[in-house]
Write an enzyme that holds these catalytic residues in place. Structure first.
Site, PDB file in Angstrom:
ATOM      1  N   MET A 126       0.838  -1.202   0.000  1.00  0.00           N
ATOM      2  CA  MET A 126       0.000   0.000   0.000  1.00  0.00           C
ATOM      3  C   MET A 126       0.869   1.246   0.000  1.00  0.00           C
ATOM      4  O   MET A 126       2.019   1.208   0.406  1.00  0.00           O
ATOM      5  CB  MET A 126      -0.933  -0.016   1.209  1.00  0.00           C
ATOM      6  CG  MET A 126      -2.186  -0.855   0.973  1.00  0.00           C
ATOM      7  SD  MET A 126      -3.261  -0.923   2.403  1.00  0.00           S
ATOM      8  CE  MET A 126      -2.388  -2.142   3.373  1.00  0.00           C
ATOM      9  N   CYS A 127       0.315   2.327  -0.422  1.00  0.00           N
ATOM     10  CA  CYS A 127       1.047   3.561  -0.673  1.00  0.00           C
ATOM     11  C   CYS A 127       1.282   4.345   0.618  1.00  0.00           C
ATOM     12  O   CYS A 127       0.904   3.931   1.709  1.00  0.00           O
ATOM     13  CB  CYS A 127       0.265   4.413  -1.670  1.00  0.00           C
ATOM     14  SG  CYS A 127      -0.288   3.504  -3.126  1.00  0.00           S
ATOM     15  N   ARG A 128       1.908   5.495   0.483  1.00  0.00           N
ATOM     16  CA  ARG A 128       2.122   6.449   1.574  1.00  0.00           C
ATOM     17  C   ARG A 128       1.764   7.829   1.044  1.00  0.00           C
ATOM     18  O   ARG A 128       2.007   8.144  -0.131  1.00  0.00           O
ATOM     19  CB  ARG A 128       3.571   6.460   2.052  1.00  0.00           C
ATOM     20  CG  ARG A 128       4.168   5.113   2.452  1.00  0.00           C
ATOM     21  CD  ARG A 128       3.816   4.696   3.879  1.00  0.00           C
ATOM     22  NE  ARG A 128       2.490   4.101   3.982  1.00  0.00           N
ATOM     23  CZ  ARG A 128       1.947   3.662   5.122  1.00  0.00           C
ATOM     24  NH1 ARG A 128       2.620   3.783   6.252  1.00  0.00           N
ATOM     25  NH2 ARG A 128       0.751   3.124   5.122  1.00  0.00           N
ATOM     26  N   VAL A 186       3.388   8.602  -2.699  1.00  0.00           N
ATOM     27  CA  VAL A 186       4.290   7.626  -3.316  1.00  0.00           C
ATOM     28  C   VAL A 186       3.524   6.315  -3.438  1.00  0.00           C
ATOM     29  O   VAL A 186       2.784   5.930  -2.533  1.00  0.00           O
ATOM     30  CB  VAL A 186       5.607   7.446  -2.529  1.00  0.00           C
ATOM     31  CG1 VAL A 186       6.457   8.699  -2.646  1.00  0.00           C
ATOM     32  CG2 VAL A 186       5.359   7.100  -1.061  1.00  0.00           C
ATOM     33  N   ASN A 241      -4.758   5.699  -0.175  1.00  0.00           N
ATOM     34  CA  ASN A 241      -3.755   4.774   0.325  1.00  0.00           C
ATOM     35  C   ASN A 241      -4.500   3.517   0.738  1.00  0.00           C
ATOM     36  O   ASN A 241      -5.251   3.534   1.711  1.00  0.00           O
ATOM     37  CB  ASN A 241      -3.003   5.388   1.513  1.00  0.00           C
ATOM     38  CG  ASN A 241      -2.157   4.366   2.250  1.00  0.00           C
ATOM     39  OD1 ASN A 241      -1.744   3.370   1.670  1.00  0.00           O
ATOM     40  ND2 ASN A 241      -1.915   4.604   3.526  1.00  0.00           N
TER      41      ASN A 241
END
Length: 288
Positions: A1-3, A88, A115
């Site tokens: 998973m993203c940030r 990101v 996210n």
């Protein structure tokens, strides 16, 4: 998973928040501390509201890792803003790495990012698309669950551009409910991680949400106070009734623990036009 990071407050360079801190978003792109897989190298994006009289945000995205992109370094060191998003990406399995799939997403005044992931998305993707108006459908250029959520949000607000903070908040809650209803109808019974952030440059709302009662949502923190930039890497947030800055981030950006509050499970963080900040439970029941 993203940030991701969502910022609203004192005018700063993007570098001060996105790149400089000890646990900056660039650092999280290669070594995230609050997730099992530390890498988020499938692209990045910035969206910022100009300091001059222009209500529409700018957007810069790339499929390169944030840690190696020289343009990011240059832009972040020169651009100043009072409201911006940064993201990101760790692409979900099966999702292409492309600029069309990079967050944040924009439409007119609105900036949006996600996210998490909607498990079994292929099972109900068509159901979401079928619910969209032609206008919202035509805005979907990539193939991520995230962009479909944004299109669903724009339809929910009927593309209005004069919403109050409460309007945006309740619309985001309704989007989560719509997602859950669609998943139930298509028997998508695994978890959905729904950490969302949306802003019109005046208000900002973010959620930390998971549909599986036995799973924790992706991490989310916020800090609020008078922002103090120092010559060191890390900034400070000092409690104050005026000149407040609000930062919502997947992980604490600095080593000062007292500056950061963990967002509770299935709660939101709301920042109004005066930068007043509060957290509340998202009034949507999970189903699995």
């Amino acid at each position: 998973m993203c940030r991701f990071i969502a910022y609203k407050g004192a005018e700063v360079t993007l570098n001060d928040i996105v790149i400089s801190p000890t646990n900056s978003l660039v650092e999280q792109s290669k070594d995230a501390k609050k997730r099992k897989k530390p890498l988020n190298g499938d692209g990045f994006g910035l969206s910022w509201y100009p300091t001059h009289d222009d209500p529409f945000p700018a957007r810069f995205v790339s499929i390169e890792p944030a840690w190696s992109n020289q343009n990011l370094q240059q832009i972040a060191s020169k651009v100043r803003s009072q409201c911006f998003f940064a993201h990101v990406r760790d692409a979900s399995v099966g999702m292409p790495v492309s600029q069309a799939n990079c967050h944040p997403f924009n439409f007119q005044k609105y900036t949006f990012m996600h996210n998490g992931r909607l498990d079994q998305f292929v099972k109900f993707r068509r159901s979401i698309l079928n619910q969209l108006s032609n206008k919202a459908f035509d805005l979907v250029k990539g193939n991520t669950d995230s962009e479909c959520i944004f299109a669903l949000f724009l339809d929910t607000i009927e593309f209005a551009d004069n919403l109050t903070t409460d309007d945006i908040k309740h619309a985001l809650y309704l989007v989560i409910k719509k997602i859950i209803d669609i998943r139930v109808a298509t028997e998508a019974n695994t978890n959905a991680f729904i950490n969302l952030a949306v802003s019109d440059g005046t208000s900002l709302v973010a959620t930390r949400y998971a549909t599986d009662r036995n799973s924790q949502p992706a991490s989310l923190f916020y800090g609020v106070g008078a922002l103090e930039l120092t010559s060191e890497k890390d900034f400070s947030l000092h409690g104050a009734n005026t000149n407040k800055t609000a930062i919502i981030s997947s992980e604490p950006l600095t080593e000062e623990d007292t500056d950061w509050v963990k967002v509770e499970r299935n709660h939101s963080v709301v920042v109004d036009k005066d930068n007043n900040v509060y957290s509340e439970r998202v009034p949507v029941d999970y189903q699995t």
